[in-house]
Design a protein around this motif. Structure first.
Motif, PDB file in Angstrom:
ATOM      1  N   ALA A  32      53.007 -21.630  70.171  1.00 58.09           N
ATOM      2  CA  ALA A  32      53.405 -20.245  69.942  1.00 58.09           C
ATOM      3  C   ALA A  32      54.500 -19.809  70.905  1.00 58.09           C
ATOM      4  CB  ALA A  32      52.188 -19.332  70.077  1.00 58.09           C
ATOM      5  N   ASP A  33      54.430 -20.276  72.153  1.00 58.86           N
ATOM      6  CA  ASP A  33      55.357 -19.841  73.192  1.00 58.86           C
ATOM      7  C   ASP A  33      56.337 -20.939  73.571  1.00 58.86           C
ATOM      8  OD1 ASP A  33      53.868 -17.486  73.272  1.00 58.86           O
ATOM      9  OD2 ASP A  33      52.518 -18.285  74.777  1.00 58.86           O
ATOM     10  N   ALA A  34      56.761 -21.731  72.602  1.00 57.41           N
ATOM     11  CA  ALA A  34      57.659 -22.843  72.894  1.00 57.41           C
ATOM     12  C   ALA A  34      58.935 -22.338  73.560  1.00 57.41           C
ATOM     13  CB  ALA A  34      57.990 -23.597  71.620  1.00 57.41           C
ATOM     14  N   PRO A  35      59.187 -22.734  74.820  1.00 55.55           N
ATOM     15  CA  PRO A  35      60.339 -22.215  75.551  1.00 55.55           C
ATOM     16  C   PRO A  35      61.672 -22.796  75.081  1.00 55.55           C
ATOM     17  CG  PRO A  35      59.210 -23.855  76.852  1.00 55.55           C
ATOM     18  CD  PRO A  35      58.386 -23.639  75.600  1.00 55.55           C
ATOM     19  N   PHE A  36      61.633 -23.914  74.387  1.00 54.85           N
ATOM     20  CA  PHE A  36      62.859 -24.584  73.989  1.00 54.85           C
ATOM     21  C   PHE A  36      63.542 -23.917  72.802  1.00 54.85           C
ATOM     22  CE2 PHE A  36      59.234 -26.542  71.965  1.00 54.85           C
ATOM     23  CZ  PHE A  36      59.602 -26.558  70.634  1.00 54.85           C
ATOM     24  N   ARG A  37      62.866 -23.009  72.152  1.00 55.01           N
ATOM     25  CA  ARG A  37      63.429 -22.410  70.944  1.00 55.01           C
ATOM     26  C   ARG A  37      63.018 -20.952  70.873  1.00 55.01           C
ATOM     27  NH1 ARG A  37      64.740 -25.003  65.677  1.00 55.01           N
ATOM     28  NH2 ARG A  37      65.928 -23.348  64.743  1.00 55.01           N
ATOM     29  N   THR A  38      63.968 -20.036  70.916  1.00 48.92           N
ATOM     30  CA  THR A  38      63.608 -18.625  70.889  1.00 48.92           C
ATOM     31  C   THR A  38      63.910 -17.966  69.551  1.00 48.92           C
ATOM     32  OG1 THR A  38      65.752 -18.073  71.842  1.00 48.92           O
ATOM     33  CG2 THR A  38      63.900 -18.320  73.367  1.00 48.92           C
ATOM     34  N   GLU A  39      64.880 -18.505  68.789  1.00 49.96           N
ATOM     35  CA  GLU A  39      65.202 -17.893  67.503  1.00 49.96           C
ATOM     36  C   GLU A  39      64.158 -18.284  66.445  1.00 49.96           C
ATOM     37  OE1 GLU A  39      67.499 -21.786  67.446  1.00 49.96           O
ATOM     38  OE2 GLU A  39      67.175 -20.247  68.922  1.00 49.96           O
ATOM     39  N   ASP A  40      64.261 -17.617  65.328  1.00 53.41           N
ATOM     40  CA  ASP A  40      63.317 -17.843  64.235  1.00 53.41           C
ATOM     41  C   ASP A  40      63.356 -19.303  63.760  1.00 53.41           C
ATOM     42  OD1 ASP A  40      61.453 -17.014  62.330  1.00 53.41           O
ATOM     43  OD2 ASP A  40      63.013 -16.759  60.828  1.00 53.41           O
ATOM     44  N   MET A  41      62.190 -19.929  63.689  1.00 54.37           N
ATOM     45  CA  MET A  41      62.076 -21.317  63.253  1.00 54.37           C
ATOM     46  C   MET A  41      61.130 -21.363  62.057  1.00 54.37           C
ATOM     47  SD  MET A  41      60.957 -24.750  65.428  1.00 54.37           S
ATOM     48  CE  MET A  41      60.245 -23.762  66.677  1.00 54.37           C
ATOM     49  N   LYS A  42      61.400 -22.244  61.104  1.00 54.12           N
ATOM     50  CA  LYS A  42      60.527 -22.417  59.945  1.00 54.12           C
ATOM     51  C   LYS A  42      59.481 -23.484  60.281  1.00 54.12           C
ATOM     52  CE  LYS A  42      62.023 -22.290  55.805  1.00 54.12           C
ATOM     53  NZ  LYS A  42      62.657 -22.547  54.514  1.00 54.12           N
ATOM     54  N   ILE A  43      58.203 -23.072  60.259  1.00 56.11           N
ATOM     55  CA  ILE A  43      57.110 -23.970  60.635  1.00 56.11           C
ATOM     56  C   ILE A  43      56.101 -24.035  59.480  1.00 56.11           C
ATOM     57  CG2 ILE A  43      55.280 -24.462  62.301  1.00 56.11           C
ATOM     58  CD1 ILE A  43      56.824 -22.633  64.268  1.00 56.11           C
ATOM     59  N   LEU A  44      55.768 -25.250  59.082  1.00 52.26           N
ATOM     60  CA  LEU A  44      54.798 -25.477  58.013  1.00 52.26           C
ATOM     61  C   LEU A  44      53.545 -26.103  58.610  1.00 52.26           C
ATOM     62  CD1 LEU A  44      54.222 -25.518  54.925  1.00 52.26           C
ATOM     63  CD2 LEU A  44      55.125 -27.855  54.923  1.00 52.26           C
ATOM     64  N   HIS A  45      52.392 -25.515  58.300  1.00 51.86           N
ATOM     65  CA  HIS A  45      51.115 -26.045  58.777  1.00 51.86           C
ATOM     66  C   HIS A  45      50.356 -26.640  57.592  1.00 51.86           C
ATOM     67  CE1 HIS A  45      51.088 -24.329  62.875  1.00 51.86           C
ATOM     68  NE2 HIS A  45      51.914 -23.457  62.331  1.00 51.86           N
ATOM     69  N   LEU A  46      49.900 -27.875  57.750  1.00 50.31           N
ATOM     70  CA  LEU A  46      49.085 -28.541  56.741  1.00 50.31           C
ATOM     71  C   LEU A  46      47.653 -28.531  57.262  1.00 50.31           C
ATOM     72  CD1 LEU A  46      51.415 -31.612  56.108  1.00 50.31           C
ATOM     73  CD2 LEU A  46      51.388 -29.429  54.892  1.00 50.31           C
ATOM     74  N   VAL A  47      46.793 -27.744  56.634  1.00 49.15           N
ATOM     75  CA  VAL A  47      45.418 -27.557  57.104  1.00 49.15           C
ATOM     76  C   VAL A  47      44.471 -28.286  56.164  1.00 49.15           C
ATOM     77  CG1 VAL A  47      43.644 -25.858  57.698  1.00 49.15           C
ATOM     78  CG2 VAL A  47      46.055 -25.314  58.075  1.00 49.15           C
ATOM     79  N   ARG A  48      43.593 -29.134  56.745  1.00 48.08           N
ATOM     80  CA  ARG A  48      42.690 -29.959  55.922  1.00 48.08           C
ATOM     81  C   ARG A  48      41.217 -29.611  56.073  1.00 48.08           C
ATOM     82  NH1 ARG A  48      43.963 -35.430  58.198  1.00 48.08           N
ATOM     83  NH2 ARG A  48      44.482 -34.129  59.968  1.00 48.08           N
ATOM     84  N   GLN A  49      40.836 -28.874  57.118  1.00 47.44           N
ATOM     85  CA  GLN A  49      39.421 -28.575  57.353  1.00 47.44           C
ATOM     86  C   GLN A  49      39.072 -27.179  56.859  1.00 47.44           C
ATOM     87  OE1 GLN A  49      38.608 -29.350  61.460  1.00 47.44           O
ATOM     88  NE2 GLN A  49      39.272 -31.465  61.327  1.00 47.44           N
ATOM     89  N   ILE A  50      37.829 -27.005  56.466  1.00 45.45           N
ATOM     90  CA  ILE A  50      37.419 -25.799  55.754  1.00 45.45           C
ATOM     91  C   ILE A  50      37.596 -24.496  56.548  1.00 45.45           C
ATOM     92  CG2 ILE A  50      34.975 -25.981  56.355  1.00 45.45           C
ATOM     93  CD1 ILE A  50      34.435 -25.003  53.445  1.00 45.45           C
ATOM     94  N   ALA A  51      37.281 -24.464  57.800  1.00 44.96           N
ATOM     95  CA  ALA A  51      37.405 -23.234  58.594  1.00 44.96           C
ATOM     96  C   ALA A  51      37.962 -23.591  59.965  1.00 44.96           C
ATOM     97  CB  ALA A  51      36.057 -22.538  58.712  1.00 44.96           C
ATOM     98  N   ASP A  52      39.219 -23.924  60.021  1.00 51.03           N
ATOM     99  CA  ASP A  52      39.861 -24.382  61.250  1.00 51.03           C
ATOM    100  C   ASP A  52      40.383 -23.178  62.033  1.00 51.03           C
ATOM    101  OD1 ASP A  52      41.326 -25.616  63.259  1.00 51.03           O
ATOM    102  OD2 ASP A  52      41.931 -27.257  61.949  1.00 51.03           O
ATOM    103  N   GLU A  53      39.572 -22.700  62.977  1.00 51.48           N
ATOM    104  CA  GLU A  53      39.915 -21.525  63.774  1.00 51.48           C
ATOM    105  C   GLU A  53      41.131 -21.772  64.666  1.00 51.48           C
ATOM    106  OE1 GLU A  53      38.621 -18.497  63.662  1.00 51.48           O
ATOM    107  OE2 GLU A  53      37.062 -18.947  62.205  1.00 51.48           O
TER     108      GLU A  53
END
Length: 124
Positions: A32-53
């Motif tokens: 969330a706080d990646a210091p190497f990149r401050t501008e808007d980045m496109k991030i895709l999350h692939l979620v496989r578990q039923i309730a991944d908090e």
């Protein structure tokens, strides 16, 4: 202390595991706080578990500063969690599990296209 092994060669004894420091790595904070990149980045999350908090907290944190999308795969299509941003569900997994989430359904071809469209892909 030395331990004999093989042809009479002596090698140092490895320290017990209790002596090594193991720390919990909070990937949600770092992503969330990646210091190497401050501008808007496109991030895709692939979620496989039923309730991944952990996936939910990371997606929520990243959605504050970045364009975030989620693809629910396998048992995650049954999740009761609501992810911020665009959320897709794998058509084949929804049909196999009889789920009906009311999300946009995508096939494997479209998932591959999404992976190519996003700058960063995180698999959970």
């Amino acid at each position: 202390r030395r331990v004999r092994q093989g042809r009479g060669r002596a090698r140092p004894h490895a320290p017990p595991l209790a002596d090594t420091a193991v720390r919990h790595y909070d990937c949600a904070k770092d992503l969330a706080d990646a210091p190497f990149r401050t501008e808007d980045m496109k991030i895709l999350h692939l979620v496989r578990q039923i309730a991944d908090e952990r996936a939910l907290s990371t997606v929520t944190a990243q959605s504050r500063n970045h364009d975030v999308a989620v693809v629910l795969l396998q048992d995650a299509v049954l999740t009761p969690l609501e992810f911020p941003g665009t959320t897709y569900a794998c058509r084949e997994d929804v049909e196999a599990r009889g789920a009906g989430l009311g999300l946009e359904l995508v096939d494997y071809r479209r998932i591959v296209q999404l992976i190519g469209e996003y700058e960063k892909v995180v698999s959970w």
